[in-house]
Design a protein around this motif. Structure first.
Motif, PDB file in Angstrom:
ATOM      1  N   SER A 104       0.848  -1.195   0.000  1.00  0.00           N
ATOM      2  CA  SER A 104       0.000   0.000   0.000  1.00  0.00           C
ATOM      3  C   SER A 104       0.881   1.242   0.000  1.00  0.00           C
ATOM      4  CB  SER A 104      -0.921   0.000   1.218  1.00  0.00           C
ATOM      5  OG  SER A 104      -0.166   0.075   2.422  1.00  0.00           O
ATOM      6  N   ARG A 105       0.285   2.365  -0.307  1.00  0.00           N
ATOM      7  CA  ARG A 105       1.007   3.635  -0.300  1.00  0.00           C
ATOM      8  C   ARG A 105       0.067   4.726   0.175  1.00  0.00           C
ATOM      9  NH1 ARG A 105       1.548   4.772  -6.824  1.00  0.00           N
ATOM     10  NH2 ARG A 105      -0.397   3.759  -7.444  1.00  0.00           N
ATOM     11  N   HIS A 106       0.655   5.803   0.682  1.00  0.00           N
ATOM     12  CA  HIS A 106      -0.154   6.904   1.175  1.00  0.00           C
ATOM     13  C   HIS A 106      -0.842   7.619   0.014  1.00  0.00           C
ATOM     14  CE1 HIS A 106       1.090   6.479   5.268  1.00  0.00           C
ATOM     15  NE2 HIS A 106       2.371   6.620   4.974  1.00  0.00           N
ATOM     16  N   PHE A 107      -2.044   8.071   0.288  1.00  0.00           N
ATOM     17  CA  PHE A 107      -2.834   8.779  -0.715  1.00  0.00           C
ATOM     18  C   PHE A 107      -2.172  10.105  -1.065  1.00  0.00           C
ATOM     19  CE2 PHE A 107      -6.366  11.532  -2.027  1.00  0.00           C
ATOM     20  CZ  PHE A 107      -7.010  10.725  -2.952  1.00  0.00           C
ATOM     21  N   ASP A 108      -2.049  10.362  -2.348  1.00  0.00           N
ATOM     22  CA  ASP A 108      -1.467  11.600  -2.860  1.00  0.00           C
ATOM     23  C   ASP A 108      -2.472  12.211  -3.829  1.00  0.00           C
ATOM     24  OD1 ASP A 108      -0.082  13.460  -4.590  1.00  0.00           O
ATOM     25  OD2 ASP A 108       1.807  12.657  -3.856  1.00  0.00           O
ATOM     26  N   TRP A 109      -3.007  13.380  -3.468  1.00  0.00           N
ATOM     27  CA  TRP A 109      -4.075  13.956  -4.282  1.00  0.00           C
ATOM     28  C   TRP A 109      -3.637  14.179  -5.730  1.00  0.00           C
ATOM     29  CZ3 TRP A 109      -8.990  14.264  -4.661  1.00  0.00           C
ATOM     30  CH2 TRP A 109      -9.595  15.204  -5.507  1.00  0.00           C
ATOM     31  N   GLU A 110      -2.417  14.636  -5.938  1.00  0.00           N
ATOM     32  CA  GLU A 110      -1.944  14.891  -7.299  1.00  0.00           C
ATOM     33  C   GLU A 110      -1.922  13.611  -8.127  1.00  0.00           C
ATOM     34  OE1 GLU A 110      -1.352  17.831  -8.660  1.00  0.00           O
ATOM     35  OE2 GLU A 110      -1.971  18.771  -6.769  1.00  0.00           O
ATOM     36  N   LEU A 111      -1.580  12.503  -7.485  1.00  0.00           N
ATOM     37  CA  LEU A 111      -1.479  11.228  -8.201  1.00  0.00           C
ATOM     38  C   LEU A 111      -2.779  10.439  -8.206  1.00  0.00           C
ATOM     39  CD1 LEU A 111       1.974   9.975  -6.831  1.00  0.00           C
ATOM     40  CD2 LEU A 111       1.520  11.063  -9.046  1.00  0.00           C
ATOM     41  N   HIS A 112      -3.590  10.614  -7.169  1.00  0.00           N
ATOM     42  CA  HIS A 112      -4.731   9.717  -6.971  1.00  0.00           C
ATOM     43  C   HIS A 112      -6.079  10.429  -6.959  1.00  0.00           C
ATOM     44  CE1 HIS A 112      -1.368   7.617  -4.549  1.00  0.00           C
ATOM     45  NE2 HIS A 112      -1.377   7.118  -5.768  1.00  0.00           N
ATOM     46  N   HIS A 113      -6.154  11.622  -7.550  1.00  0.00           N
ATOM     47  CA  HIS A 113      -7.410  12.377  -7.512  1.00  0.00           C
ATOM     48  C   HIS A 113      -8.552  11.661  -8.231  1.00  0.00           C
ATOM     49  CE1 HIS A 113      -5.289  13.722 -11.174  1.00  0.00           C
ATOM     50  NE2 HIS A 113      -6.499  13.750 -11.703  1.00  0.00           N
ATOM     51  N   THR A 114      -8.225  10.731  -9.118  1.00  0.00           N
ATOM     52  CA  THR A 114      -9.282   9.985  -9.812  1.00  0.00           C
ATOM     53  C   THR A 114     -10.032   9.049  -8.863  1.00  0.00           C
ATOM     54  OG1 THR A 114      -7.660   8.313 -10.484  1.00  0.00           O
ATOM     55  CG2 THR A 114      -8.132  10.082 -12.053  1.00  0.00           C
ATOM     56  N   HIS A 115      -9.509   8.883  -7.648  1.00  0.00           N
ATOM     57  CA  HIS A 115     -10.168   8.028  -6.653  1.00  0.00           C
ATOM     58  C   HIS A 115     -11.077   8.841  -5.729  1.00  0.00           C
ATOM     59  CE1 HIS A 115      -7.888   4.346  -7.546  1.00  0.00           C
ATOM     60  NE2 HIS A 115      -6.840   5.132  -7.715  1.00  0.00           N
ATOM     61  N   LEU A 116     -11.415  10.064  -6.131  1.00  0.00           N
ATOM     62  CA  LEU A 116     -12.235  10.910  -5.262  1.00  0.00           C
ATOM     63  C   LEU A 116     -13.572  10.254  -4.938  1.00  0.00           C
ATOM     64  CD1 LEU A 116     -12.809  13.532  -3.762  1.00  0.00           C
ATOM     65  CD2 LEU A 116     -13.608  14.521  -5.923  1.00  0.00           C
ATOM     66  N   LEU A 117     -14.225   9.672  -5.929  1.00  0.00           N
ATOM     67  CA  LEU A 117     -15.524   9.039  -5.679  1.00  0.00           C
ATOM     68  C   LEU A 117     -15.391   7.943  -4.631  1.00  0.00           C
ATOM     69  CD1 LEU A 117     -18.504   8.594  -6.274  1.00  0.00           C
ATOM     70  CD2 LEU A 117     -17.848   7.120  -8.191  1.00  0.00           C
ATOM     71  N   GLN A 118     -14.357   7.113  -4.737  1.00  0.00           N
ATOM     72  CA  GLN A 118     -14.165   6.050  -3.754  1.00  0.00           C
ATOM     73  C   GLN A 118     -13.855   6.632  -2.373  1.00  0.00           C
ATOM     74  OE1 GLN A 118     -11.357   2.140  -2.794  1.00  0.00           O
ATOM     75  NE2 GLN A 118     -11.006   3.287  -4.678  1.00  0.00           N
ATOM     76  N   LEU A 119     -13.080   7.713  -2.324  1.00  0.00           N
ATOM     77  CA  LEU A 119     -12.766   8.347  -1.048  1.00  0.00           C
ATOM     78  C   LEU A 119     -14.044   8.839  -0.372  1.00  0.00           C
ATOM     79  CD1 LEU A 119     -10.778   9.463   1.034  1.00  0.00           C
ATOM     80  CD2 LEU A 119     -10.484  11.482  -0.433  1.00  0.00           C
ATOM     81  N   VAL A 120     -14.905   9.482  -1.140  1.00  0.00           N
ATOM     82  CA  VAL A 120     -16.164   9.978  -0.590  1.00  0.00           C
ATOM     83  C   VAL A 120     -17.040   8.824  -0.143  1.00  0.00           C
ATOM     84  CG1 VAL A 120     -18.304  11.193  -1.146  1.00  0.00           C
ATOM     85  CG2 VAL A 120     -16.108  12.125  -1.903  1.00  0.00           C
ATOM     86  N   GLU A 121     -17.082   7.769  -0.950  1.00  0.00           N
ATOM     87  CA  GLU A 121     -17.914   6.620  -0.603  1.00  0.00           C
ATOM     88  C   GLU A 121     -17.452   5.975   0.703  1.00  0.00           C
ATOM     89  OE1 GLU A 121     -17.130   3.120  -0.840  1.00  0.00           O
ATOM     90  OE2 GLU A 121     -19.195   2.499  -0.426  1.00  0.00           O
ATOM     91  N   LYS A 122     -16.135   5.878   0.915  1.00  0.00           N
ATOM     92  CA  LYS A 122     -15.610   5.322   2.172  1.00  0.00           C
ATOM     93  C   LYS A 122     -15.933   6.248   3.347  1.00  0.00           C
ATOM     94  CE  LYS A 122     -13.856   1.495   0.664  1.00  0.00           C
ATOM     95  NZ  LYS A 122     -12.508   0.997   0.814  1.00  0.00           N
ATOM     96  N   LEU A 123     -15.836   7.549   3.131  1.00  0.00           N
ATOM     97  CA  LEU A 123     -16.159   8.492   4.186  1.00  0.00           C
ATOM     98  C   LEU A 123     -17.631   8.385   4.574  1.00  0.00           C
ATOM     99  CD1 LEU A 123     -15.195  10.826   5.990  1.00  0.00           C
ATOM    100  CD2 LEU A 123     -15.827  12.399   4.147  1.00  0.00           C
ATOM    101  N   VAL A 124     -18.482   8.253   3.592  1.00  0.00           N
ATOM    102  CA  VAL A 124     -19.916   8.123   3.864  1.00  0.00           C
ATOM    103  C   VAL A 124     -20.199   6.845   4.650  1.00  0.00           C
ATOM    104  CG1 VAL A 124     -22.168   7.744   2.786  1.00  0.00           C
ATOM    105  CG2 VAL A 124     -20.651   9.543   1.924  1.00  0.00           C
TER     106      VAL A 124
END
Length: 298
Positions: A104-124
């Protein structure tokens, strides 16, 4: 307990720590590594012939943190597919063992911004969990943090910012709340990406609080621009439309208050001066007088 000890001094210290726990009985160590440390705990990666583990060793004398509460929150989050599973808590030895997310690796917005939907879904998913925890009172928490700061380190500018935070906390209390189970420490270091799957880790400060605090933490810590913040908020409201009421004011005040939490936290820590100054500059970007509730107070 197998007595095969690692070769380096650091590895030996880690394994001797593990030997205090029955959990590692008859395990053979294969790899051990010290990970990032914080002001409240040290973290270690432990690989034995039985699995991969994260070992958190809590420092003594840490006030205001309930490890049973942390365990309950992480258990619930793990059951919802949000967190790695906690495996063992030993309060006497101050150790929590969890599954380790390999590769695993730490989330990096510049590299991983395409995962925004998944990030929001996990937060919800996290926000929908029902776990018995204390409820955050921003006004009380601010005072608790302020009490830890030495008066000798307190300036006239600090006092002005402190009063702005108190006004913001009062204003926030007048708005309709959206109490959920909040992580309260969301930053790139606590979001891991493993094989295109996102996980939220470190539930040390997880508690009931307004959803705007987690949203504010993501906006601030990921340094989202205005358009990205709107995208985050719109996605979140698609999953939780009940959070919409006064969301603009709640998010603005929560951003100010969260920055204030960080400022006071770092200001009370030895060696935290640089981070405290950065957080203080950030909180000054959010004048609470822009809120209708704050105008009512004045």
């Amino acid at each position: 307990m197998a007595q095969q000890l690692p070769s380096t001094a650091t590895e030996q210290r880690i394994w001797h720590l593990c030997q205090r726990l029955e959990f590692f009985a008859n395990h053979v160590p294969l790899a051990l590594q010290k990970l990032a440390a914080s002001s409240t705990n040290d973290n270690y990666y432990v690989h034995t012939q039985r699995g991969h583990y994260l070992v958190r060793h809590y420092k003594p004398g840490v006030a205001g943190v309930c490890r049973q509460q942390e365990l309950r929150c992480q258990h619930a989050a793990a059951a919802a597919g949000v967190a790695p599973a906690p495996l063992c808590l030993n309060n006497h030895q101050r150790i929590l063992i969890s599954d380790f997310l390999t590769h695993s690796r730490h989330f990096d917005w510049e590299l991983h911004h395409t995962h925004l939907l998944q990030l929001v879904e996990k937060l919800v998913r996290l926000h929908k969990l029902k776990v018995q925890t204390p409820v955050l009172d921003p006004f009380v928490y601010l005072q608790q943090l302020r009490d830890k700061v030495f008066d000798a380190a307190w300036s006239a500018d600090d006092e002005q910012d402190w009063q702005r935070l108190r006004t913001a906390a009062s204003a926030f209390s007048l708005l309709p709340g959206d109490q959920v189970l909040c992580h309260m420490d969301l930053h790139s270091g606590n979001i891991l990406l493993q094989h295109q799957q996102l996980w939220l880790i470190d539930y040390e400060y997880c508690q009931q609080a307004d959803s705007a605090f987690d949203l504010a933490a993501l906006c601030l810590n990921l340094q989202l621009n205005t358009k990205e913040q709107e995208q985050l908020l719109n996605l979140y409201l698609q999953f939780r439309p009940q959070a919409r009421q006064d969301i603009a004011q709640r998010l603005q005040l929560a951003s100010l208050l969260y920055s204030g939490f960080c400022w006071l936290w770092y200001k009370s820590l030895e060696g935290g001066a640089d981070k405290a100054k950065l957080a203080q500059l950030t909180l000054r970007q959010f004048p609470c007088q822009h809120s209708d509730a704050a105008k009512t107070l004045s």
